[in-house]
Design an enzyme around this catalytic site. Structure first.
Site, mmCIF file in Angstrom:
data_model
loop_
_atom_site.group_PDB
_atom_site.id
_atom_site.type_symbol
_atom_site.label_atom_id
_atom_site.label_comp_id
_atom_site.label_asym_id
_atom_site.label_seq_id
_atom_site.Cartn_x
_atom_site.Cartn_y
_atom_site.Cartn_z
ATOM 1 N N ALA A 186 -4.400 -0.265 -2.902
ATOM 2 C CA ALA A 186 -3.863 -1.395 -3.665
ATOM 3 C C ALA A 186 -3.685 -1.018 -5.132
ATOM 4 O O ALA A 186 -4.431 -0.202 -5.678
ATOM 5 C CB ALA A 186 -4.793 -2.590 -3.541
ATOM 6 N N GLY A 197 -5.640 1.245 1.336
ATOM 7 C CA GLY A 197 -4.366 0.830 1.902
ATOM 8 C C GLY A 197 -3.425 1.989 2.140
ATOM 9 O O GLY A 197 -2.559 1.926 3.019
ATOM 10 N N GLU A 235 -4.326 3.199 5.480
ATOM 11 C CA GLU A 235 -3.871 2.208 6.465
ATOM 12 C C GLU A 235 -2.356 2.307 6.665
ATOM 13 O O GLU A 235 -1.857 2.148 7.785
ATOM 14 C CB GLU A 235 -4.276 0.802 6.006
ATOM 15 C CG GLU A 235 -5.786 0.597 6.090
ATOM 16 C CD GLU A 235 -6.243 -0.750 5.550
ATOM 17 O OE1 GLU A 235 -6.869 -1.510 6.301
ATOM 18 O OE2 GLU A 235 -5.973 -1.039 4.366
ATOM 19 N N GLU A 280 -13.078 0.346 0.591
ATOM 20 C CA GLU A 280 -13.086 -1.082 0.257
ATOM 21 C C GLU A 280 -14.484 -1.688 0.168
ATOM 22 O O GLU A 280 -14.725 -2.630 -0.595
ATOM 23 C CB GLU A 280 -12.252 -1.870 1.271
ATOM 24 C CG GLU A 280 -10.758 -1.693 1.138
ATOM 25 C CD GLU A 280 -10.227 -0.414 1.799
ATOM 26 O OE1 GLU A 280 -9.007 -0.217 1.821
ATOM 27 O OE2 GLU A 280 -11.045 0.390 2.305
#
Length: 717
Positions: free
Chosen positions: A66, A107, A110, A130
């Site tokens: 992020a 992310g 991911e 995270e």
């Protein structure tokens, strides 16, 4: 500047993420990925799509997750979300390959897991971190990673948040191929063409089946183990539940729904908010509004330390650890020998623990040059004095340094309370003088208060902020006042603990109340550990400077008896040889009773809640005054000082964040209650103007920080 680049190589379209410094998945980058994908899908000549990051090599970044610049802004939630990007990739009728050119985290990983194929350079760091900000991977990480590397390995990565090298996954389903930085593009294009030519299809991680014998037993053990390690933080436990859902759900979508539910449960937890506050606070602390990032810094290739005692030796070790030669000055050979011997012993203990190789220890010891002559310091780029906390002693040292140090050398003081501007006035180069307040033990403690004098040069400040990172310290800027940020506030905290004791609370009750809140130690146990003589010396200086100041009668009597804490075997508590357990002592209890009677105070029962409020709000009120005076740049800086240097519990976020969580209206109200206490410092407990202002506005210290940051950015424009 466009945050994505699009280029076609034969039948392969390459979308390159270019959002420095870590290719954060901000709204513009997410939109760019969708636009690039749609462009490739609409081009009949393109048969495969590659997503990669700008730059090349293990130290580069594919994607760091992020974009922190968009945290807590509408852009963070705006479509296309990361979920939307991943769904678009999975729905692509052309194979999408993630070419991982460097670090891949959060992310970013991911995103790669959503691609049909993955190729990575060796040595790149891979992580789902995270949990470190109180969350869990919320874009399928807990569901896809176990399908590729196995439940146990994935759970370890997700619960710890630790980064592991990409080489560890060679041969696993995580990476279809490995490459080198130089050959990544070539190898990726070859892989893409091979996939197309061999019609390997569009495999989706979500479709991989999972099996695990004795899953119930494994997750029971994992849950109990993680609960023991997680302490007050809920995120690790939720990670276990999410990974379990990947294995036990009827299908992938059901597992994703569970991941989303658990993520939503975590997003507003007080502990998660505290972790994210610390995360952003650390990054904000390095930003000094009037010192541009482009400020030219001075080269620091050699250092000197004056004083080879506990503090001086620890400071010298920091430089040696960083490979910087450091000359250590003492006045007597005996003290010099003792200091060097202590440093060697510290290193030997590290070697015994397997954390340092013997040859590395010797390399570091060779960087330490002992001397008894000031003249031997003349060529050092920076010198730090770590002598006795007395202004006359400091004067002698800085006058000597002013005579011998080369032009452009930085003259730093490790003072913890004294007036840095006065220290600077002892030289003809006040622009080169700065405070570098290390915390004991200096070779271990991370915090460094960087004290900016009225005449400290901007380049000196910028140099020391950069140097702090080189020697692996966390720097926070402070202005000049008695005690700077940390010790000025701790003085009020300690003073209020004395008042509580006089009113009826025992040292044990006070300590236990704040330890229950999460402090590693209460004020009395901490005093015994640090040495009560240090505080006594400072109090005597304050008494001389402010004759009408109330005396800490009990604390002074304890010190007059030679009870300085653990180092003398007696302080507020009694200590047995080889045992650091704090045992209540009848002698101290007798002193407390006698001083209460002298003061005419009838003891009362005090609740643990009142103890916590009075101690923490004492920090808050003094912290607010520090902000009003400009001693600290922002409220979050104060929190970073207390989280990193004073044992404030991380899950509470620091005193100012804690006050925000309680609501400043409620905090101000309690302060006014305490100001009516006849035994306390009624003037001190009048809420600071900033507390009253923010409480009246329904605002917070975080809001005040954000407002000042916004104004600073507008000025910069």
């Amino acid at each position: 500047m466009a945050v994505t680049a699009y280029k076609v190589h034969g039948a392969v379209a390459v979308i390159t993420m270019n959002n420095p410094p870590v290719n954060g998945l901000g709204h513009a980058l997410r939109s760019g990925l969708i636009a690039g994908l749609e462009k490739a899908l609409g081009d009949a000549k393109v048969k495969a799509v590659v997503i990669t990051g700008s730059g090349n090599g293990p130290k580069q970044t594919f994607c760091g997750g992020a974009d922190i610049k968009e945290f807590n802004t509408p852009k963070m939630l705006a479509e296309p979300s990361l979920h939307t990007v991943i769904r678009a990739i999975e729905a692509s009728d052309k194979p999408v390959i993630a070419a991982i050119n460097g670090t891949v985290m959060g992310g970013g990983l991911e995103l790669a897991l959503g691609c049909h194929f993955r190729i990575a350079v060796g040595g790149a760091q891979v992580a789902l971190p995270e949990v470190k900000i109180g969350l869990l991977p919320g874009a399928g990480g807990t569901q896809r990673l176990p399908r590729l590397i196995g439940v146990e390995h994935a759970l370890n990565m997700i619960v710890s948040g630790a980064a592991v090298p990409s080489d560890m996954f060679k041969g696993s389903k995580l990476f279809d191929a490995m490459s080198t930085p130089e050959a990544l593009l070539k190898d990726t294009l070859a892989l893409a063409n091979k996939i197309v030519n061999e019609k390997q299809g569009l495999p989706l991680v979500r479709n991989l089946k999972m099996k695990m014998p004795n899953a119930d037993g494994f997750f029971m053990v994992a849950k109990n183990t993680v609960a023991g390690m997680a302490g007050p933080f809920p995120a690790p436990g939720k990670c276990v539940e999410a990974v379990k859902a990947a294995l036990t759900s009827r299908n992938f979508d059901e597992g994703m729904a569970r991941e989303s539910q658990l993520f939503a449960e975590l997003i507003n937890t007080p502990e998660g908010k505290a972790l994210r506050h610390a995360f952003f606070g650390e990054r904000a602390a390095g930003k000094i509004p009037d010192v541009p990032e482009t400020t030219k810094v001075r080269a620091i290739k050699s250092a000197a330390v004056i004083g080879a005692g506990t503090m001086g030796g620890g400071i010298a070790m920091n430089f040696a650890n960083a490979g910087i030669p450091v000359t250590v000055l003492e006045m007597k050979q005996e003290a010099l020998d003792k200091g060097l011997a202590t440093i060697r012993k510290n290193y030997e203990n590290t070697v015994k623990k397997g954390k340092l190789k013997p040859e590395k220890m010797e390399e570091r010891m060779k960087l330490l040059v002992p001397t008894l002559k000031y003249e031997d310091l003349r060529n050092a780029d920076i010198v730090i004095e770590a002598v006795f906390e007395d202004m006359d002693v400091k004067k002698t040292v800085f006058q000597a340094l002013d005579k011998v140090m080369k032009k452009g050398a930085i003259l730093a003081s490790n003072t913890s309370t004294l007036d840095l501007d006065k220290i600077a006035s002892f030289t003809k180069r006040p622009q080169d003088v700065i405070g570098l307040h290390f915390f004991s033990p200096a070779n271990v403690m991370r915090l460094l208060e960087v004290v900016r004098g009225n005449k400290t040069g901007k380049d000196v400040l910028a140099t020391c902020m950069q140097l702090a990172k080189t020697i692996k310290k966390f720097p926070v800027v402070a202005g000049v006042c008695d005690g700077f940020i940390g010790n000025r506030m701790i003085h009020q905290y300690g003073r209020e603990s004395q008042v509580l004791m006089m009113e009826g609370a025992s040292p044990q009750q006070v300590d236990k109340a704040v330890e229950k809140l999460g402090f590693a130690m209460g004020p009395f146990r901490m005093g015994d550990l640090a040495g009560l003589d240090v505080g006594w010396y400072i109090r005597k200086r304050h008494y001389a400077e402010h004759p009408k100041q109330p005396r800490a009668a009990v604390a002074d009597r304890v010190c007059e008896l030679g009870r300085y804490g653990q180092k003398t075997g007696k302080g507020w508590y009694e200590y047995k040889p080889g045992d650091r357990t704090a045992y209540p002592d009848a002698e101290v209890e007798k002193i407390i009773v006698e001083e209460r009677e002298k003061a005419g105070i009838k003891p009362r029962k005090i609740s643990d809640e009142e103890i916590v409020e009075r101690l923490v709000y004492a920090l808050v009120n003094e912290g607010a005054r520090i902000l009003e005076e400009g001693i600290a740049l922002r409220a979050s800086d104060i929190d970073m000082v207390y989280l990193n240097g004073y044992g404030f519990p991380l899950h509470r976020g620091g005193p100012m964040h804690y006050a925000d969580a309680q609501g400043l209206f409620n905090v101000a109200r309690r302060m006014r209650d305490f100001s009516r206490n006849p035994h306390s410092d009624q003037k001190f407990w009048k809420p600071a103007k900033l507390v009253e202002k923010l409480a009246a506005e329904g605002s917070s210290f975080a809001g005040w920080d954000a407002s000042r940051s916004s104004k600073s950015k507008k000025k910069g424009k």
